[in-house]
Scaffold this motif. Sequence first.
Motif, mmCIF file in Angstrom:
data_model
loop_
_atom_site.group_PDB
_atom_site.id
_atom_site.type_symbol
_atom_site.label_atom_id
_atom_site.label_comp_id
_atom_site.label_asym_id
_atom_site.label_seq_id
_atom_site.Cartn_x
_atom_site.Cartn_y
_atom_site.Cartn_z
ATOM 1 N N ALA A 183 -57.482 -17.085 -3.272
ATOM 2 C CA ALA A 183 -57.353 -17.233 -1.821
ATOM 3 C C ALA A 183 -57.283 -15.847 -1.193
ATOM 4 N N LEU A 184 -58.046 -15.653 -0.131
ATOM 5 C CA LEU A 184 -58.055 -14.362 0.550
ATOM 6 C C LEU A 184 -58.375 -14.557 2.016
ATOM 7 N N ASN A 185 -58.053 -13.556 2.818
ATOM 8 C CA ASN A 185 -58.532 -13.589 4.197
ATOM 9 C C ASN A 185 -59.863 -12.849 4.206
ATOM 10 N N GLY A 186 -60.903 -13.547 4.629
ATOM 11 C CA GLY A 186 -62.256 -13.035 4.497
ATOM 12 C C GLY A 186 -62.728 -12.312 5.739
ATOM 13 N N TYR A 187 -63.037 -11.041 5.589
ATOM 14 C CA TYR A 187 -63.586 -10.250 6.690
ATOM 15 C C TYR A 187 -65.109 -10.328 6.664
ATOM 16 N N THR A 188 -65.712 -10.597 7.813
ATOM 17 C CA THR A 188 -67.161 -10.476 7.910
ATOM 18 C C THR A 188 -67.518 -8.987 7.913
ATOM 19 N N ARG A 189 -68.823 -8.702 7.780
ATOM 20 C CA ARG A 189 -69.247 -7.303 7.833
ATOM 21 C C ARG A 189 -68.897 -6.669 9.175
ATOM 22 N N PHE A 190 -69.100 -7.444 10.249
ATOM 23 C CA PHE A 190 -68.777 -6.910 11.568
ATOM 24 C C PHE A 190 -67.279 -6.678 11.705
ATOM 25 N N ALA A 191 -66.470 -7.627 11.250
ATOM 26 C CA ALA A 191 -65.016 -7.494 11.377
ATOM 27 C C ALA A 191 -64.514 -6.289 10.591
ATOM 28 N N ALA A 192 -65.071 -6.069 9.381
ATOM 29 C CA ALA A 192 -64.666 -4.915 8.586
ATOM 30 C C ALA A 192 -65.077 -3.613 9.272
ATOM 31 N N TRP A 193 -66.300 -3.605 9.840
ATOM 32 C CA TRP A 193 -66.766 -2.415 10.558
ATOM 33 C C TRP A 193 -65.896 -2.149 11.782
ATOM 34 N N ALA A 194 -65.568 -3.203 12.510
ATOM 35 C CA ALA A 194 -64.806 -3.055 13.744
ATOM 36 C C ALA A 194 -63.374 -2.599 13.487
ATOM 37 N N MET A 195 -62.873 -2.853 12.276
ATOM 38 C CA MET A 195 -61.496 -2.465 11.959
ATOM 39 C C MET A 195 -61.249 -0.984 12.183
ATOM 40 N N LYS A 196 -62.245 -0.167 11.831
ATOM 41 C CA LYS A 196 -62.031 1.279 11.909
ATOM 42 C C LYS A 196 -61.846 1.754 13.352
ATOM 43 N N TYR A 197 -62.221 0.896 14.337
ATOM 44 C CA TYR A 197 -62.049 1.252 15.739
ATOM 45 C C TYR A 197 -60.831 0.587 16.369
ATOM 46 N N HIS A 198 -60.129 -0.225 15.567
ATOM 47 C CA HIS A 198 -58.909 -0.848 16.073
ATOM 48 C C HIS A 198 -57.850 0.239 16.263
ATOM 49 N N PRO A 199 -57.088 0.230 17.374
ATOM 50 C CA PRO A 199 -56.104 1.297 17.613
ATOM 51 C C PRO A 199 -55.143 1.516 16.450
ATOM 52 N N THR A 200 -54.723 0.425 15.790
ATOM 53 C CA THR A 200 -53.779 0.562 14.691
ATOM 54 C C THR A 200 -54.412 1.266 13.504
ATOM 55 N N ILE A 201 -55.637 0.849 13.140
ATOM 56 C CA ILE A 201 -56.312 1.448 11.996
ATOM 57 C C ILE A 201 -56.698 2.897 12.312
ATOM 58 N N LYS A 202 -57.130 3.156 13.561
ATOM 59 C CA LYS A 202 -57.449 4.529 13.966
ATOM 60 C C LYS A 202 -56.220 5.419 13.865
ATOM 61 N N ALA A 203 -55.064 4.865 14.205
ATOM 62 C CA ALA A 203 -53.832 5.648 14.153
ATOM 63 C C ALA A 203 -53.502 6.081 12.729
ATOM 64 N N LEU A 204 -53.933 5.274 11.734
ATOM 65 C CA LEU A 204 -53.674 5.605 10.339
ATOM 66 C C LEU A 204 -54.816 6.389 9.699
ATOM 67 N N GLY A 205 -55.946 6.527 10.411
ATOM 68 C CA GLY A 205 -57.059 7.320 9.895
ATOM 69 C C GLY A 205 -57.777 6.689 8.730
ATOM 70 N N ILE A 206 -58.042 5.381 8.795
ATOM 71 C CA ILE A 206 -58.642 4.649 7.668
ATOM 72 C C ILE A 206 -60.074 4.256 7.983
ATOM 73 N N ASP A 207 -60.952 4.385 6.986
ATOM 74 C CA ASP A 207 -62.306 3.847 7.066
ATOM 75 C C ASP A 207 -62.347 2.566 6.239
ATOM 76 N N ALA A 208 -62.596 1.441 6.897
ATOM 77 C CA ALA A 208 -62.635 0.167 6.182
ATOM 78 C C ALA A 208 -63.933 0.025 5.402
ATOM 79 N N ALA A 209 -63.889 -0.690 4.293
ATOM 80 C CA ALA A 209 -65.075 -0.962 3.486
ATOM 81 C C ALA A 209 -65.806 -2.182 4.050
ATOM 82 N N GLU A 210 -66.772 -2.719 3.283
ATOM 83 C CA GLU A 210 -67.584 -3.829 3.773
ATOM 84 C C GLU A 210 -66.915 -5.179 3.546
ATOM 85 N N GLY A 211 -67.257 -6.128 4.411
ATOM 86 C CA GLY A 211 -66.872 -7.503 4.204
ATOM 87 C C GLY A 211 -68.106 -8.310 3.839
ATOM 88 N N PHE A 212 -68.061 -9.639 4.038
ATOM 89 C CA PHE A 212 -69.239 -10.481 3.827
ATOM 90 C C PHE A 212 -69.184 -11.633 4.819
#
Length: 271
Positions: A183-212
């Motif tokens: 069981a997992l929470n499934g990120y689409t490719r767009f959702a994974a890409w968009a994560m890196k622009y989320h204020p919280t993720i940007k604050a931590l300086g993370i580049d998210a990988a790919e989803g499906f």
Amino acid sequence: MLHEAHLGLDPVQETLLLTLHARALDSRAPEPILGDALSAEFADRIDYDFARLKLKPSLVASTALRARKLDDMVRRFVTAHPDAVVLDLGCGLDTRVVRCAPPSGVDWYDVDLPVVADLRRELLGERSHVVGADVTQPGWLRDVPGDRPAMIVAEGLLPFLPGASFRTMARALTEHLPTGELALNGYTRFAAWAMKYHPTIKALGIDAAEGFDDPREPERWDAGLTLVEEQLLTRAPEVAAFPQPVRALTRLMSHSAALSRQGARVLHYRF
């Protein structure tokens, strides 16, 4: 009190504080979705500027809801298999083992990187088998029983594993374990890409990988996985407890499966 300077977390590992804070905020809400008071206790014991994570109400609500749905899957599995093995991968400081209260015959393994595993032991003690390991590297499954049904949970792990490493890990798990569920929470490719622009993720300086995108894609990973269900969380009854205007926006999204998949979904597989 654990001071930030002594935590020793890199930006990816620091995301465990994001989800911990989200669960803590939910527990203090008038109508909590998950109601994880222990997470609030742990957050209070860490000297960290949680405000810099800039958590919005939508992220607090969706984090609590996906945890609740994954907990439900774990509870059903260990009720049906009271001698099971549970693997909570990338567990961070999640208190799932406490929330699910598995039968005494269940062996529960909380798995995360060594520095996180040490922090987990300090806060939670030995409530489970705590494994400090990189799940993308071979050998870490050596001490996990390979002759019992297993429930594997990977909450929030997918977008932080580079390239094909999640697929490789899934194959290693299903080769080692005879039967079970993932069981997992499934990120689409767009959702994974968009994560890196989320204020919280940007604050931590993370580049998210790919989803499906296609929930059946893991069936093509040669890991013996079969899709059981895709839960679009925008359509969950618990959305009624979301704060406004998040509730209204979520219900609006629920009319479109495509939009719902870009929000939050939980994927459930059998092997």
